[in-house]
Structures are given as C-alpha cells and as structure tokens.
Design an enzyme around this catalytic site. Sequence first.
Site, mmCIF file in Angstrom:
data_model
loop_
_atom_site.group_PDB
_atom_site.id
_atom_site.type_symbol
_atom_site.label_atom_id
_atom_site.label_comp_id
_atom_site.label_asym_id
_atom_site.label_seq_id
_atom_site.Cartn_x
_atom_site.Cartn_y
_atom_site.Cartn_z
ATOM 1 N N TYR A 143 71.056 34.190 -47.358
ATOM 2 C CA TYR A 143 70.070 33.718 -46.388
ATOM 3 C C TYR A 143 68.781 34.549 -46.445
ATOM 4 O O TYR A 143 67.720 34.087 -46.042
ATOM 5 C CB TYR A 143 70.624 33.770 -44.951
ATOM 6 C CG TYR A 143 71.745 32.792 -44.674
ATOM 7 C CD1 TYR A 143 72.124 31.837 -45.603
ATOM 8 C CD2 TYR A 143 72.432 32.831 -43.469
ATOM 9 C CE1 TYR A 143 73.155 30.951 -45.352
ATOM 10 C CE2 TYR A 143 73.473 31.941 -43.209
ATOM 11 C CZ TYR A 143 73.827 31.004 -44.155
ATOM 12 O OH TYR A 143 74.842 30.140 -43.892
ATOM 13 N N LYS A 192 84.633 35.864 -52.303
ATOM 14 C CA LYS A 192 84.838 34.905 -53.395
ATOM 15 C C LYS A 192 84.766 35.719 -54.684
ATOM 16 O O LYS A 192 83.925 35.495 -55.562
ATOM 17 C CB LYS A 192 83.751 33.812 -53.322
ATOM 18 C CG LYS A 192 83.946 32.645 -54.242
ATOM 19 C CD LYS A 192 85.058 31.711 -53.824
ATOM 20 C CE LYS A 192 85.207 30.598 -54.853
ATOM 21 N NZ LYS A 192 86.458 29.836 -54.700
ATOM 22 N N ASP A 224 87.665 30.055 -49.672
ATOM 23 C CA ASP A 224 88.184 28.682 -49.618
ATOM 24 C C ASP A 224 89.596 28.675 -49.036
ATOM 25 O O ASP A 224 89.961 27.808 -48.235
ATOM 26 C CB ASP A 224 88.125 28.006 -50.990
ATOM 27 C CG ASP A 224 88.513 28.922 -52.129
ATOM 28 O OD1 ASP A 224 88.521 30.154 -51.936
ATOM 29 O OD2 ASP A 224 88.819 28.427 -53.223
ATOM 30 N N ASP A 248 79.097 32.574 -41.380
ATOM 31 C CA ASP A 248 78.441 31.500 -40.639
ATOM 32 C C ASP A 248 79.395 30.304 -40.548
ATOM 33 O O ASP A 248 79.635 29.733 -39.467
ATOM 34 C CB ASP A 248 77.154 31.116 -41.399
ATOM 35 C CG ASP A 248 76.249 30.204 -40.603
ATOM 36 O OD1 ASP A 248 76.543 29.964 -39.416
ATOM 37 O OD2 ASP A 248 75.256 29.716 -41.171
ATOM 38 N N ASP A 252 82.153 29.215 -37.236
ATOM 39 C CA ASP A 252 82.064 27.904 -36.584
ATOM 40 C C ASP A 252 83.406 27.172 -36.666
ATOM 41 O O ASP A 252 83.825 26.511 -35.715
ATOM 42 C CB ASP A 252 80.973 27.046 -37.232
ATOM 43 C CG ASP A 252 79.630 27.234 -36.556
ATOM 44 O OD1 ASP A 252 79.502 28.202 -35.777
ATOM 45 O OD2 ASP A 252 78.717 26.433 -36.792
#
Length: 359
Positions: A143, A192, A224, A248, A252
Amino acid sequence: MADVKKIAVIAGDGIGPEVVGEALKVLKKTEELYGYQFETTHGLFGGIAIDEKGTPLPQETLDICKAADAVLLGAVGGPKWDNNSKELRPETGLLGIRKALGLFSNIRPANVFDCLKEASTLKPEVLEGTDLIVVRELTGGIYFGEKFRRQGAHGEEAVDTCVYNVVEVERIVRQGFEIARTRRKKLASVDKANVLETSRLWREVVNRIAPEYPDVELEHVLVDNCAMQLLRRPSSFDVIVTENMFGDIISDEAAMLTGSIGMLSSASLGEGAFGLYEPVHGSAPDIAGQGISNPIATILSVALMFRLTFGYHEAAQAIEDAVKSVLDAGHRTGDIAVDKSKAIGTTEMGDLIVAAIKK
Ligand code: NAD
C-alpha cells in the site's frame, strides 16, 4: 495518589458522539469501582473539524493526542463532506493522525458472543469458542510502495511495489508475541513465503525472534490457507500477526465471523504503550442522531485500551463480562436484534452495561 491516565477523546461525526458518550460512562464507572483516575480532554476531528477549523485534523487536536496516554476515537465522515477535495475530507484526517502518532499496527479482536452466534453467516458449531485477535502491520508493504504506470510489450502496465525492512517486521512481530503472551499464548504468523521475497524476510525475522518467546506456540500459515482456516476452524486461532495487505483482508474476514459491525473494537499502536482506540464501524450517517446506534464496539474499545495501554486487565474483563451479561439477558440494539420492535436505544444499552460492571 492514584496514577492519572490522560485520555484524548475525539468523538467525530455522525454516531461518533453518541457511542463515545456511552464509553465515557463506562470510564466513569471504573473510576468509581477501581479508584482509577482519568483525565479526559476533547478534541475536534473529521467533518466537524473541517466545519469549525477548516481542516480535518487541527494541530490542537494532534497536540491533545500527543500529550495523552491513549486516544478514544468515535468515527468520522458523512455525505456532507463526501465531495470535498482530498485534503478537506474527514478520512484524510484518519491517515494523518495515524502517521503523526507513529501508529504502525492495527489490532482487531474478533470474538463471538454465544448469544449472537445466530447473527453470523457461519454455522454456530463452527463459531463456538471463537476469540482471536488480528495484528496487522499498518505503515509498510504494497500500500505504501512505489506505484507507477509504464508502457510494456502489451501496452499500458501498472506497477505496485511491496517493500518491508527488518525493523518494520521485527516491531510488529514482537507486538504479536507480546499480545499472545497476555492471552492463550498461540501466535499464527501469516505470510506467502512460498512466493514472495518480502514474506521470506518476514518468516526469517519471525523465526529469529521466536526463541525469545518460548512460552508462545508459533505456527506459520500461508495467507490463502489462513483465509480457509478462518472459516473452517476459527476457534483454533488466538493471535494472528501479518503484513499490511494480508491483514486488511484477513481482519475483515475475521470481523464477519462475529455477525455485526456494531460489536467490533480496534486499536492502533506504535512504540510503547500509547494507543488509539476506536470502533471498527464508521459514522453511520443513515442512523445518526436517532439514538439507536450500538455503543458496544466503542465500549469494548475501552476494554481494549485497559488491556493494551493501561494493563488494567481486571477492569477490562469486568467490562467484557458486563457486555456479555447484558446480551445474555436478551437486550439488543436494532442492528443485532432479531425482533426489531423490541430493540433498545444507545443510551439504554450503555446504561445497562454500566450497571452490569461489577468488581
Ligand atoms: P458505517 O460503518 O458507518 O455503516 C455501515 C452500516 O452499518 C450502516 O447501515 C450503519 O447504520 C451500520 N452501523 C455502523 N455502525 C453501527 C452501530 N454502531 N450501530 C448500529 N449500526 C451501525 O460505514 P459506511 O456507511 O460505509 O460509512 C459511513 C461514513 O463513515 C463514511 O463517510 C465513511 O467514510 C466513514 N467511515 C469512517 C470510519 C472511521 O471513522 N474509522 C470507518 C469507516 C467508514
């Protein structure tokens, strides 16, 4: 003399002032019960600050926050300011305040109240015992990396770069271990590492630090797989620590396990004990001023402040237990009520919780 804790109170816009008002009653009740002393100073922030001071984050508000031990924030934003230029948007103030206060992690608990299991889209038996915290790195990664467009062999291309340095990883991972230590002592580091170089560095740092926390059980989980396991066995997670973008998405996803946004608290932390505490939800302009918003997320943010900044664990537990007992007794605000005709208002919910806080 009791240790006086300074709290900057920033109610903000929409339902912000309503829900913060109920949280302040909780603070007062714990002062009476536990002998704590809180010195609260109010500051303008968001849309109201744009209207009154011409900027979403006035310097005097920032000064109040910097002089405090913790910040209690309601929510900002609303349609009135939606079409403003970027620097005159309330949400710009949110990024600004985090940066100015050096807040590099976002902490989001997701715990399922037994009596609200039906509100979730998952089966109640899957949710049983779910009580986890996502610790998300907030100021690095993709980001914040360099972004640009260029011409490639197939026309226009877009590039986002993901960068992490050892210091950034170390400080957030340590926070994950420290928080795990105060709980069930299990840490899932999510990355990852089978694909990304930043994740390989992340994992190296985690493995180097882990021996300093022999009491914490560590597992590495690929992002994942984590997304799947959160839906399959959410109760097996205690603390999840991860980088910005993964956090992020994962936070959520974890939030949705609990069923309602009106129940979710959060913290943003930097170095040391200082923290900014706020509900996950926004200013809910659609219900603002009607006295029907759910104050529980903000009240639970006070409990989080007690745990993470002040170390007032007993009082934090008392607040959480009070919320649970009020819900168990069947009281609901409109957002979590099955029978909306029986829903109670913001003030009534706050009063019931305050009355239920016991030493
Ligand atoms: P929102 O969270 O404000 O509302 C989403 C829905 O949830 C609405 O229907 C609302 O009524 C409901 N809701 C939210 N909190 C509730 C509560 N405590 N009790 C009962 N119902 C509740 O999200 P949105 O509608 O996307 O955004 C509204 C404004 O808030 C926008 O201006 C947005 O930018 C801002 N916002 C601010 C923050 C923040 O201050 N940290 C976070 C998210 C959104």
